[in-house]
Motif scaffolding. Structure first.
Motif, short mmCIF file in Angstrom:
data_model
loop_
_atom_site.label_atom_id
_atom_site.label_comp_id
_atom_site.label_asym_id
_atom_site.label_seq_id
_atom_site.Cartn_x
_atom_site.Cartn_y
_atom_site.Cartn_z
N UNK A 56 -10.72 -2.30 -4.21
CA UNK A 56 -9.48 -1.73 -3.67
C UNK A 56 -9.81 -0.62 -2.68
N UNK A 57 -10.77 0.23 -3.03
CA UNK A 57 -11.17 1.31 -2.13
C UNK A 57 -11.68 0.76 -0.81
N UNK A 58 -12.48 -0.31 -0.86
CA UNK A 58 -13.00 -0.90 0.38
C UNK A 58 -11.88 -1.38 1.28
N UNK A 59 -10.83 -1.92 0.69
CA UNK A 59 -9.70 -2.38 1.49
C UNK A 59 -8.96 -1.20 2.11
N UNK A 60 -8.83 -0.11 1.35
CA UNK A 60 -8.12 1.06 1.85
C UNK A 60 -8.83 1.70 3.03
N UNK A 61 -10.18 1.67 3.02
CA UNK A 61 -10.92 2.34 4.10
C UNK A 61 -11.29 1.38 5.23
N UNK A 62 -10.84 0.14 5.14
CA UNK A 62 -11.03 -0.78 6.26
C UNK A 62 -12.25 -1.65 6.20
N UNK A 63 -12.87 -1.80 5.02
CA UNK A 63 -14.05 -2.64 4.90
C UNK A 63 -13.76 -4.04 4.37
N UNK A 64 -12.55 -4.27 3.86
CA UNK A 64 -12.20 -5.57 3.30
C UNK A 64 -10.75 -5.88 3.60
N UNK A 65 -10.53 -6.95 4.37
CA UNK A 65 -9.16 -7.35 4.71
C UNK A 65 -8.50 -8.00 3.49
N UNK A 66 -7.28 -7.62 3.15
CA UNK A 66 -6.59 -8.24 2.01
C UNK A 66 -6.31 -9.72 2.26
N UNK A 67 -6.30 -10.49 1.19
CA UNK A 67 -5.90 -11.88 1.28
C UNK A 67 -4.41 -11.97 1.61
N UNK A 68 -3.63 -11.04 1.08
CA UNK A 68 -2.19 -10.98 1.34
C UNK A 68 -1.73 -9.54 1.19
N UNK A 77 1.00 -0.47 9.85
CA UNK A 77 0.27 -1.52 9.15
C UNK A 77 -1.16 -1.57 9.67
N UNK A 78 -2.09 -1.10 8.84
CA UNK A 78 -3.48 -0.97 9.27
C UNK A 78 -4.08 -2.31 9.68
N UNK A 79 -3.93 -3.32 8.84
CA UNK A 79 -4.60 -4.59 9.09
C UNK A 79 -3.89 -5.45 10.12
N UNK A 80 -2.65 -5.10 10.49
CA UNK A 80 -1.95 -5.81 11.57
C UNK A 80 -2.23 -5.17 12.93
N UNK A 81 -2.87 -4.01 12.94
CA UNK A 81 -3.14 -3.30 14.18
C UNK A 81 -4.34 -3.91 14.90
N UNK A 82 -4.48 -3.58 16.18
CA UNK A 82 -5.63 -4.03 16.95
C UNK A 82 -6.90 -3.36 16.43
N UNK A 83 -8.04 -3.90 16.80
CA UNK A 83 -9.31 -3.32 16.35
C UNK A 83 -9.46 -1.89 16.83
N UNK A 84 -9.04 -1.65 18.08
CA UNK A 84 -9.14 -0.30 18.63
C UNK A 84 -8.24 0.66 17.85
N UNK A 85 -7.06 0.20 17.49
CA UNK A 85 -6.14 1.05 16.74
C UNK A 85 -6.67 1.31 15.33
N UNK A 86 -7.26 0.28 14.71
CA UNK A 86 -7.83 0.47 13.38
C UNK A 86 -8.96 1.49 13.41
N UNK A 87 -9.76 1.46 14.48
CA UNK A 87 -10.82 2.44 14.62
C UNK A 87 -10.25 3.85 14.71
#
Length: 273
Positions: A56-68, A77-87
């Motif tokens: 869960x922690x890995x997903x929160x910090x951006x190391x693992x994309x959720x299945x859903x 929405x972190x995982x819906x953002x562009x790579x640049x925005x996620x950075x």
């Protein structure tokens, strides 16, 4: 009925997890997770070994994309953002890994300086002053020119914490910060975490199974269950210890086996026989 895991107050949570499922291939680690992390809180991810806390922690910090599901940072929405925005969002995070994760070939000061060198254009003199400040915050200014091999485990944790603070993050993530520490060193680290929360106004998410630390510092959290693979309780660790009706949670919080509780004839808190 309103879901008690979700913030229903006026202020939007800093972090919001909505119906998240995490998996590796066909293996589901946790599913249907929903919870809020309030600003200025110390939020604990709790549960026994193998329940998925670190996942869960890995997903929160951006190391693992959720299945859903969605993970929102300030309603974005972190995982819906562009790579640049996620950075850019990720630069608001500071992470203390379980071992400290210091580069052995760099001094303590060079380890703390690394994020500043990578993500800012500050001159070397300004970076040096900031490194001294961050190390002073954790009581490590004297070790700035020492190598990780020359300091104790507790000092490595504090040095890793100084590095996590380097970019003045809004959220600090700690993965088992007390693991491997003696009780006195662990208690001092707890005090340091509380002082940083109170002094800097940081929001903290902590993965831990160290009950004394959880009871001392966490004011909210979720309990992850390895069997059902979802969260089965929500609240401050001390409150869950005293009032949670789930026998698995009560057994964990009191370091007892569920069958041992049943053998005593004791009812889970809040449930009558």
């Amino acid at each position: 009925m309103a879901d008690p895991r979700l913030n229903r107050g006026g202020e939007a949570p800093l972090l919001a997890v909505r119906n998240v499922t995490l998996a590796f291939g066909p293996k589901v680690i946790q599913h249907d997770l929903s919870f809020d992390v309030r600003r200025g809180s110390i939020f604990a991810l709790m549960g026994g070994s193998g329940c998925g806390k670190s996942t869960v922690l890995k997903s929160l910090i951006g190391l693992l994309r959720p299945r859903a599901g969605r993970i929102l940072v300030d309603s974005e929405d972190y995982w819906a953002a562009s790579e640049a925005r996620r950075t850019a969002i990720g630069r608001r995070f500071g992470v203390l890994f379980q071992s400290g994760a210091l580069w052995s070939s760099l001094t303590v000061g060079e380890n703390v300086a690394l994020p500043l060198q990578m993500f800012t254009r500050l001159p070397a003199t300004a970076i040096r002053r900031l490194v001294e400040l961050k190390l002073a915050l954790v009581g490590m200014e004297h070790a700035i020119d020492q190598f990780p091999s020359d300091i104790s485990g507790g000092m490595k944790k504090r040095a890793g914490l100084a590095r996590a603070l380097a970019m003045d993050p809004d959220v600090l993530f700690f993965d088992e910060p007390s693991a491997g520490l003696d009780p006195i060193t662990s208690s001092r680290l707890d005090d340091l975490i509380l002082n940083l929360r109170d002094g800097l106004g940081a929001t903290i998410v902590i993965v831990s199974h160290e009950l004394p630390s959880l009871f001392a510092i966490a004011d909210d959290g979720i309990f992850l269950d390895a069997q059902t693979r979802t969260a089965i309780a929500h609240g401050a660790p001390a409150a869950l210890r005293d009032t949670c009706p789930d026998p698995q949670v009560e057994a964990f919080m009191r370091r007892e086996r569920p069958e041992a509780l049943a053998a005593t004839g004791a009812s889970p808190k809040g449930v009558s026989q």
